[in-house]
Design an enzyme around this catalytic site. Structure first.
Site, mmCIF file in Angstrom:
data_model
loop_
_atom_site.group_PDB
_atom_site.id
_atom_site.type_symbol
_atom_site.label_atom_id
_atom_site.label_comp_id
_atom_site.label_asym_id
_atom_site.label_seq_id
_atom_site.Cartn_x
_atom_site.Cartn_y
_atom_site.Cartn_z
ATOM 1 N N SER A 25 4.092 1.945 8.394
ATOM 2 C CA SER A 25 3.727 0.980 7.358
ATOM 3 C C SER A 25 4.934 0.499 6.577
ATOM 4 O O SER A 25 5.834 1.290 6.264
ATOM 5 C CB SER A 25 2.762 1.632 6.371
ATOM 6 N N ASP B 49 -0.825 -7.377 1.418
ATOM 7 C CA ASP B 49 -0.143 -6.074 1.497
ATOM 8 C C ASP B 49 1.369 -6.276 1.604
ATOM 9 O O ASP B 49 1.958 -6.152 2.690
ATOM 10 C CB ASP B 49 -0.702 -5.297 2.705
ATOM 11 N N GLY C 145 2.962 5.913 9.044
ATOM 12 C CA GLY C 145 4.393 6.148 8.838
ATOM 13 C C GLY C 145 5.225 4.932 9.213
ATOM 14 O O GLY C 145 6.386 4.823 8.845
ATOM 15 N N HIS D 34 0.814 -1.227 0.000
ATOM 16 C CA HIS D 34 0.000 0.000 0.000
ATOM 17 C C HIS D 34 0.846 1.275 0.000
ATOM 18 O O HIS D 34 0.343 2.351 -0.299
ATOM 19 C CB HIS D 34 -1.028 -0.017 1.155
#
Ligand code: 4AZ
Length: 854
Positions: free
Chosen positions: A804, A710, A802, A655
């Site tokens: 991620s 993801d 942040g 993502h």
């Protein structure tokens, strides 16, 4: 055990022994033959002519016995009892009728020689006058002088018979008797001395002080910082079998502040290298401030203070294992005249002197706190480190904080001490040895009738939100918020009286503390619970057959991993043979016959051994997470995290690379990876390796609505060089088990609160894997098999925006860290019952391999 052959001359209770005996018997027969020739008419005459045969034999035997005893005693006396042992003591004494001269700092000066001669003869006089000391004294050497009026430091060497060693120890330990000896025996002492003390020392220090090739003396310069290093630092390691010492001095009425800027010696273990700092020029245990070993990241606070104007740093190394050593700095500060004081108002803060540096030894501070007369006062210790090695926190016999007649010491989580008046006194005491970081505290006034307006008051005095009462989570450190509760319909009553959410029942985690929430879900006696929940008879475990149906009864068998039939949970070697051991990769034991489980294992090791605690919250140490990558987009700065998995490949979240209206995040040219980064505000440090991204491969099944799949792999334009702060994390095998309840670490520079701004220093948090079924019900059935929930359900600890793409790391056996997950999404951040969601790496392991080759 093998038997040794008997030494020559030994007789055995066998045929040889009986042969020997019969020869003696023959000799005796000979004697009897002689008797036969005597006249036999007068038996009395016969008797008088010689003692009876048995008397002769007895006398001879006794004589032999006594002779052997004597020889034995003499051998024991001369060889063992009288064997001289070497004993060394370090000591110091105070000379009252003498003034300190600067020349005394230089041991080659004539003034030093003159005063040492006097001190030496005084010390020798003291020794001579004690029968347990004098006869064994061999040598005394004066090693240094310092101010006060003059303090002389020395060592004395003795050679003492073993049986007298204890008496010598006792006599040397008796301060009073040493002093008495001096006052009684010395009629006209040239030196008026007091405080004569001596402590047993390591004899090798005598050797070291004779050979002063690694002995240094440094004096702080006013307003300047002086630095010193271990020999050869940083270009070559320090020497083996070394005894080095650094004498640090400051001007009279000053104290010394010493900081180790870089510190890397052998790991801490008995017999390994170590550094010790003393609050004296004599290396004696009662004046030791700290013993340091292992390696510390540069951000770790290694500042120590002295109580006087001297300090001694020693380095002791063994025969092997050389490391870079240290670089240290010191400077002088005015001696603190007093500490503590009167604090008034409704609120305020106070700390131990020099906090967060280690407080100085020999210090007493008192804070008298007073709030307005209509209020009561409480003191909250936010950080508390008053630990002395070996001191039980129940007694606090050395350093301590005393409030309302209770002593506190050791390392304590945040705690509150309340008074039911408007005054409170906080006392701090540090003794002469071992110091710690100290405390940081605040005082607050409160209303006596309502100590926690609108909130619940813990028995400890702490205030917590009313909603936290009886919610199944311990919020008060004494659990007073969870006592005397009536459980609601949604709660389960544990055997110990606690109420826990019904959702936690049978989730494989002991939530009650007494396991009562898990008891009822057990399989019947002599049965085993499979990972899929099925119960099978215990004897079917590790029988080579998949009785569970998911292989879980065959994947963790004791002993050497054996080949079993392959299933979803069994590790497959390169040879396609499956082994029964759980998580065999890189655990240091070859489990596959072809060793494939131990190949490509240069991963998951941190360069800095984790120290026991982190000062100041959740900041990471430099080098603690060497696989952590910061992904920057030009003009926007840090956007996502990633993990280094080889010298060219990163794993991140898909993502992060989804195009938005105006920015094409999928374009690899936009991105720069920072490796070895710690502080976002310092991205030009020499340790940092900056790389452009060659290509971004996102998972083709990534769903930007559900966040399923993801994951992304990123290739760097050029490989990185592994270093102390840049190293890959291990990727787990698809069969690797990360069980519910396991603690993992998430790291990143993301927001430190929901909607807040990102962190400058890399943050870390320890969180726990949550059962998938429970998590699904907490997160509105949004979980897919490619996701896992990890968090702390009480809230407060979580990944956030942040973070991620960043790593969720798991410490496995052999202390290697494996990438269990990738930060993906969550319902806000750190909310109660809303754990973070992570991409489950095991489920996408084959895809990573397929696209990166790693
Ligand atoms: C984010 O927006 C994000 N609480 C990452 C993790 C979590 C929430 C949001 C988990 O990148």
């Amino acid at each position: 055990m093998a038997r040794r052959p008997p030494p020559p001359g030994w007789s055995l209770p066998d045929s040889r022994a009986s042969l020997k005996y019969s020869r003696a018997a023959q000799e005796m027969n000979g004697l009897e033959e002689g008797v036969e020739f005597l006249p036999t008419m007068n038996p009395k005459t016969v008797e008088k002519r010689g003692p009876k045969r048995w008397v002769v034999v007895t006398v001879v035997l006794i004589a032999i016995f006594l002779f052997s005893l004597l020889v034995g005693l003499l051998v024991w006396h001369f060889k063992y009892r009288n064997v001289p042992v070497q004993k060394v003591y370090n000591g110091h004494l105070r000379i009252l009728n003498w003034n300190f001269l600067d020349a005394y700092e230089d041991s080659s000066s004539s003034q030093f020689a003159m005063l040492s001669k006097k001190v030496k003869s005084t010390v020798e006089e003291i020794y001579r006058s004690n029968e347990n000391i004098g006869p064994y004294h061999k040598e005394t050497e004066i090693t240094a002088f310092s101010e006060g009026s003059v303090i002389a430091y020395y060592w004395s060497e003795f050679m003492v018979p073993k049986h007298k060693a204890e008496a010598l120890d006792r006599a040397m330990a008796n301060k009073q008797s040493l002093m008495q000896m001096l006052t009684l025996k010395s009629r006209n002492p040239a030196l008026k001395v007091e405080s004569v003390v001596a402590f047993p020392a390591d004899p090798s220090i005598v050797q070291a002080s004779r050979n002063n090739s690694c002995s240094f003396s440094l004096h702080a310069k006013e307003g300047e910082i002086t630095s010193f290093t271990t020999p050869g630092f940083p270009n070559s390691p320090y020497p083996n079998n070394a005894r080095c010492q650094w004498v640090l001095r400051a001007d009279a009425d000053s104290i010394i502040s010493l900081t180790f800027k870089t510190f890397d010696v052998e790991p801490c273990s008995e017999g390994n290298d170590y550094i010790k700092v003393y609050n004296s020029l004599s290396p004696v245990e009662p004046h030791a401030l700290v013993t340091l070993c292992g390696s510390y990241p540069p951000s770790y606070n290694l500042t120590f203070l002295s109580s006087k104007n001297v300090m001694l740093v020693t380095l002791v190394t063994n025969a092997e294992g050389r490391r870079p050593g240290f670089r240290a700095e010191f400077f002088q500060l005015p001696k603190i005249k007093s500490c503590g004081g009167t604090l008034k108002g409704t609120t305020g803060t106070f700390t131990t002197p020099f906090y967060p540096a280690h407080y100085p030894p020999n210090l007493d501070c008192t804070w008298d706190i007073e709030v307005p007369s209509n209020k009561n006062v409480k003191v909250r210790f936010n950080l508390f480190y008053v630990l002395e090695p070996g001191v039980p926190i129940a007694t606090c016999t050395k350093d301590y904080v005393e409030v309302s007649n209770t002593k506190y010491c050791g390392e304590r989580p945040r705690f509150v001490v309340a008074s039911n008046t408007n005054r409170i006194t906080v006392q701090f005491h540090s003794d002469q040895s071992y110091t710690d970081t100290g405390f940081s505290a605040e005082f607050l006034s409160y209303d006596s009738s309502d100590p926690c307006p609108g909130r619940f008051t813990c028995k400890t005095g702490r205030c917590i939100d009313k909603a936290l009462r009886c919610d199944g989570w311990m919020d008060c450190s004494d659990a007073s918020d969870e006592r005397s509760c009536n459980c609601t319909k949604e709660q389960f009553r544990c055997s110990n009286g606690w109420c826990k959410s019904l959702m936690w029942v049978c989730d494989g985690v002991n939530d009650c503390g007494d396991n009562s929430d898990e008891e009822q879900c057990k399989c019947p006696d002599k049965n085993l619970k499979c990972r899929n929940g099925k119960c099978i008879p215990e004897d079917q475990k590790c029988n080579g057959k998949d009785d569970c149906g998911d292989g879980s009864d065959e994947n963790d068998c004791v002993g050497a991993a054996k080949a079993v039939s392959c299933s979803e949970y069994t590790y497959k070697c390169r040879s396609n043979v499956c082994v029964s051991k759980k998580n065999p990769e890189c655990d240091g034991t070859p489990d596959c016959a072809d060793n494939s489980d131990e190949e490509n294992c240069d991963c998951g090791i941190r360069s800095y051994s984790k120290q026991s605690r982190i000062v100041g919250g959740l900041d990471s140490e430099v080098g603690e997470w060497p696989w952590q990558v910061s992904l920057h987009v030009e003009g926007q700065g840090h956007i996502c995290g990633a993990s280094l998995v080889s010298n060219k490949w990163l794993v991140s979240a898909a993502h992060c690379f989804q195009d938005e209206m105006r920015i094409r995040y999928s374009d690899s040219k936009l991105w720069t990876a920072f490796l070895g980064l710690h502080d976002q505000s310092q991205r030009t440090h020499e340790n940092i390796q900056k790389r452009k991204i060659e290509r971004i491969i996102t998972h083709p099944n990534f769903n930007d609505f559900t966040y399923d799949y993801d994951i992304a792999v990123l290739e760097l334009q050029s490989p990185v060089t592994f270093s102390k702060v840049v190293r890959p994390i291990c990727l787990p095998d698809p069969t690797h088990d990360f069980p519910s309840g396991k603690d993992l670490w998430v790291t990143g520079w993301g927001a430190t609160s929901e909607g807040g701004s990102g962190a400058t220093i890399l943050q870390k948090a320890e969180i726990r894997i949550i059962n998938q079924t429970q998590c699904n019900s907490l997160l509105a059935n949004q979980m897919t098999p490619r996701m896992m929930c990890v968090g702390i359900l009480t809230g407060g600890i979580d990944a956030c925006q942040g973070d991620s793409g960043g790593p969720l790391a798991s410490v496995e056996t052999s202390s290697r860290m494996f990438l269990a997950g990738v930060v993906s999404w969550g319902d806000g951040c750190a909310r109660r019952n809303k754990p973070g969601v992570y991409t489950r790496v095991t489920h996408l392991r084959d895809w990573i391999k397929q696209h990166s080759g790693v």
